[in-house]
Motif scaffolding. Structure first.
Motif, PDB file in Angstrom:
ATOM      1  N   GLY A  96      64.052  14.802  19.519  1.00 49.93           N
ATOM      2  CA  GLY A  96      63.990  13.353  19.517  1.00 49.93           C
ATOM      3  C   GLY A  96      65.167  12.775  20.271  1.00 49.93           C
ATOM      4  N   ASP A  97      65.034  11.540  20.718  1.00 46.58           N
ATOM      5  CA  ASP A  97      66.110  10.882  21.474  1.00 46.58           C
ATOM      6  C   ASP A  97      66.647  11.773  22.594  1.00 46.58           C
ATOM      7  OD1 ASP A  97      65.921   8.580  19.940  1.00 46.58           O
ATOM      8  OD2 ASP A  97      67.452   9.255  18.513  1.00 46.58           O
ATOM      9  N   ASN A  98      65.735  12.424  23.309  1.00 47.89           N
ATOM     10  CA  ASN A  98      66.093  13.283  24.449  1.00 47.89           C
ATOM     11  C   ASN A  98      67.051  14.411  24.097  1.00 47.89           C
ATOM     12  OD1 ASN A  98      64.479  11.845  26.331  1.00 47.89           O
ATOM     13  ND2 ASN A  98      66.039  10.238  26.330  1.00 47.89           N
ATOM     14  N   ARG A  99      66.989  14.876  22.861  1.00 44.47           N
ATOM     15  CA  ARG A  99      67.815  16.033  22.511  1.00 44.47           C
ATOM     16  C   ARG A  99      67.034  16.941  21.570  1.00 44.47           C
ATOM     17  NH1 ARG A  99      71.366  12.234  19.151  1.00 44.47           N
ATOM     18  NH2 ARG A  99      70.797  12.795  17.025  1.00 44.47           N
ATOM     19  N   HIS A 100      67.458  18.187  21.557  1.00 49.61           N
ATOM     20  CA  HIS A 100      66.817  19.215  20.741  1.00 49.61           C
ATOM     21  C   HIS A 100      67.904  19.932  19.941  1.00 49.61           C
ATOM     22  CE1 HIS A 100      65.093  23.467  20.418  1.00 49.61           C
ATOM     23  NE2 HIS A 100      64.479  22.731  19.512  1.00 49.61           N
ATOM     24  N   GLU A 101      67.682  20.010  18.633  1.00 55.99           N
ATOM     25  CA  GLU A 101      68.632  20.712  17.777  1.00 55.99           C
ATOM     26  C   GLU A 101      67.879  21.671  16.875  1.00 55.99           C
ATOM     27  OE1 GLU A 101      72.301  18.334  16.552  1.00 55.99           O
ATOM     28  OE2 GLU A 101      70.658  16.878  16.447  1.00 55.99           O
ATOM     29  N   GLN A 102      68.539  22.763  16.533  1.00 55.97           N
ATOM     30  CA  GLN A 102      67.934  23.770  15.671  1.00 55.97           C
ATOM     31  C   GLN A 102      68.926  24.279  14.639  1.00 55.97           C
ATOM     32  OE1 GLN A 102      66.055  26.256  19.043  1.00 55.97           O
ATOM     33  NE2 GLN A 102      64.681  26.470  17.273  1.00 55.97           N
ATOM     34  N   ALA A 103      68.361  24.844  13.581  1.00 59.83           N
ATOM     35  CA  ALA A 103      69.154  25.505  12.546  1.00 59.83           C
ATOM     36  C   ALA A 103      68.323  26.657  12.006  1.00 59.83           C
ATOM     37  CB  ALA A 103      69.508  24.522  11.427  1.00 59.83           C
ATOM     38  N   VAL A 104      69.015  27.665  11.496  1.00 59.51           N
ATOM     39  CA  VAL A 104      68.356  28.833  10.912  1.00 59.51           C
ATOM     40  C   VAL A 104      68.943  29.109   9.545  1.00 59.51           C
ATOM     41  CG1 VAL A 104      67.876  31.314  11.144  1.00 59.51           C
ATOM     42  CG2 VAL A 104      67.917  29.856  13.177  1.00 59.51           C
ATOM     43  N   SER A 105      68.065  29.376   8.592  1.00 63.16           N
ATOM     44  CA  SER A 105      68.450  29.779   7.246  1.00 63.16           C
ATOM     45  C   SER A 105      68.043  31.241   7.069  1.00 63.16           C
ATOM     46  CB  SER A 105      67.705  28.901   6.230  1.00 63.16           C
ATOM     47  OG  SER A 105      67.747  29.472   4.943  1.00 63.16           O
ATOM     48  N   ILE A 106      68.945  32.047   6.502  1.00 57.24           N
ATOM     49  CA  ILE A 106      68.634  33.448   6.216  1.00 57.24           C
ATOM     50  C   ILE A 106      68.868  33.685   4.732  1.00 57.24           C
ATOM     51  CG2 ILE A 106      69.134  35.874   6.725  1.00 57.24           C
ATOM     52  CD1 ILE A 106      70.293  34.861   9.436  1.00 57.24           C
ATOM     53  N   THR A 107      67.837  34.151   4.043  1.00 54.41           N
ATOM     54  CA  THR A 107      67.889  34.349   2.600  1.00 54.41           C
ATOM     55  C   THR A 107      67.565  35.796   2.259  1.00 54.41           C
ATOM     56  OG1 THR A 107      67.214  32.058   2.249  1.00 54.41           O
ATOM     57  CG2 THR A 107      66.901  33.569   0.394  1.00 54.41           C
ATOM     58  N   ASP A 108      68.361  36.375   1.361  1.00 56.42           N
ATOM     59  CA  ASP A 108      68.072  37.711   0.838  1.00 56.42           C
ATOM     60  C   ASP A 108      67.179  37.579  -0.381  1.00 56.42           C
ATOM     61  OD1 ASP A 108      69.671  39.070   2.691  1.00 56.42           O
ATOM     62  OD2 ASP A 108      71.449  38.911   1.429  1.00 56.42           O
ATOM     63  N   VAL A 109      66.080  38.316  -0.394  1.00 50.08           N
ATOM     64  CA  VAL A 109      65.125  38.298  -1.504  1.00 50.08           C
ATOM     65  C   VAL A 109      64.980  39.729  -2.011  1.00 50.08           C
ATOM     66  CG1 VAL A 109      62.765  37.754  -2.232  1.00 50.08           C
ATOM     67  CG2 VAL A 109      63.878  36.363  -0.460  1.00 50.08           C
ATOM     68  N   THR A 110      65.170  39.913  -3.316  1.00 49.69           N
ATOM     69  CA  THR A 110      65.060  41.242  -3.923  1.00 49.69           C
ATOM     70  C   THR A 110      63.834  41.306  -4.820  1.00 49.69           C
ATOM     71  OG1 THR A 110      67.462  41.505  -3.879  1.00 49.69           O
ATOM     72  CG2 THR A 110      66.228  42.986  -5.336  1.00 49.69           C
ATOM     73  N   PHE A 111      62.945  42.229  -4.496  1.00 49.89           N
ATOM     74  CA  PHE A 111      61.747  42.480  -5.301  1.00 49.89           C
ATOM     75  C   PHE A 111      62.022  43.582  -6.316  1.00 49.89           C
ATOM     76  CE2 PHE A 111      57.439  41.179  -3.413  1.00 49.89           C
ATOM     77  CZ  PHE A 111      57.929  39.997  -2.886  1.00 49.89           C
ATOM     78  N   ARG A 112      61.430  43.478  -7.481  1.00 49.39           N
ATOM     79  CA  ARG A 112      61.415  44.607  -8.402  1.00 49.39           C
ATOM     80  C   ARG A 112      60.371  45.597  -7.890  1.00 49.39           C
ATOM     81  NH1 ARG A 112      56.751  44.605 -11.261  1.00 49.39           N
ATOM     82  NH2 ARG A 112      55.832  42.665 -12.017  1.00 49.39           N
ATOM     83  N   ALA A 113      60.336  46.790  -8.460  1.00 51.63           N
ATOM     84  CA  ALA A 113      59.333  47.776  -8.065  1.00 51.63           C
ATOM     85  C   ALA A 113      57.943  47.275  -8.482  1.00 51.63           C
ATOM     86  CB  ALA A 113      59.641  49.114  -8.713  1.00 51.63           C
ATOM     87  N   LEU A 114      56.975  47.429  -7.579  1.00 51.06           N
ATOM     88  CA  LEU A 114      55.602  47.007  -7.840  1.00 51.06           C
ATOM     89  C   LEU A 114      54.710  48.232  -8.028  1.00 51.06           C
ATOM     90  CD1 LEU A 114      55.215  44.311  -5.019  1.00 51.06           C
ATOM     91  CD2 LEU A 114      56.013  43.981  -7.359  1.00 51.06           C
TER      92      LEU A 114
END
Length: 193
Positions: free
Chosen positions: A113-131
């Motif tokens: 928007g307004d002739n500009r481009h911005e980005q961000a990244v989120s990184i999350t650790d997710v732990t599953f129990r044994a299935l």
């Protein structure tokens, strides 16, 4: 309280729910791009590129004076980008890889928007129990894994499989709200005023 309207370049009902949660007014314009990872493309580069391509495609299709928001989310196991399952066997393989392990969810946001481009990244650790195999079959029968990256939805039945997360819950759902709010505020869209 609703904010100034944006264009959401996504068909995801989860992204709409997250924007509703923080009171952002939007209209949806779905774009269709090739989301195939490039050869040897790293997860962060992949989600960043896809989110940017979605917002760029939306801007080229529309002539709007509103900010355009796009996002992309990838489940990553041992550096490997997991897509959406093609069938039960594919989902079973994915869920077996996640079982008893910690994986990462990368979620990128792109705002133009307004002739500009911005980005961000989120990184999350997710732990599953044994299935167990029976749990994986029962989970598939719920219908939930069919259109989800990594074959699970943290906000649904899969929440009972998750021992812990370290990072952004909303990022795992598909739109990291902390980063989204920051990018929108830079476009003059205040979430809380």
């Amino acid at each position: 309280m609703m904010t100034k309207q944006i264009v959401l370049a996504s068909a995801s009902p989860r992204r709409r729910e997250l924007l509703d949660q923080i009171g952002v007014s939007y209209r949806v314009h779905v774009v269709d791009i090739d989301e195939t990872p490039l050869l040897n493309e790293l997860p962060r580069a992949y989600v960043t590129r896809i989110a940017a391509e979605k917002s760029a495609a939306c801007c080229s299709q529309l002539n709007v004076g509103k900010p355009v928001l796009a996002a992309d989310t990838a489940v990553v196991v041992q550096g490997r980008i997991m897509g959406k399952p093609q069938d039960f066997e594919h989902a079973r393989q994915m869920l077996e890889l996640l079982s008893g392990q910690t994986h990462q969810v990368y979620s990128a946001v792109s705002v133009r928007g307004d002739n500009r481009h911005e980005q961000a990244v989120s990184i999350t650790d997710v732990t599953f129990r044994a299935l167990t195999g029976n749990e994986i079959k029962a989970y598939w029968r719920t219908g939930e894994p069919r259109d989800k990256a990594g074959a699970y939805a943290i906000q649904g039945f899969a929440s009972i499989f998750i021992q812990s997360i370290k990072g952004s819950f909303s990022g795992v759902v598909g739109l990291p709200l902390f980063e989204t709010a920051q990018l929108l505020e830079r476009q003059g869209i205040k979430i809380i005023t």
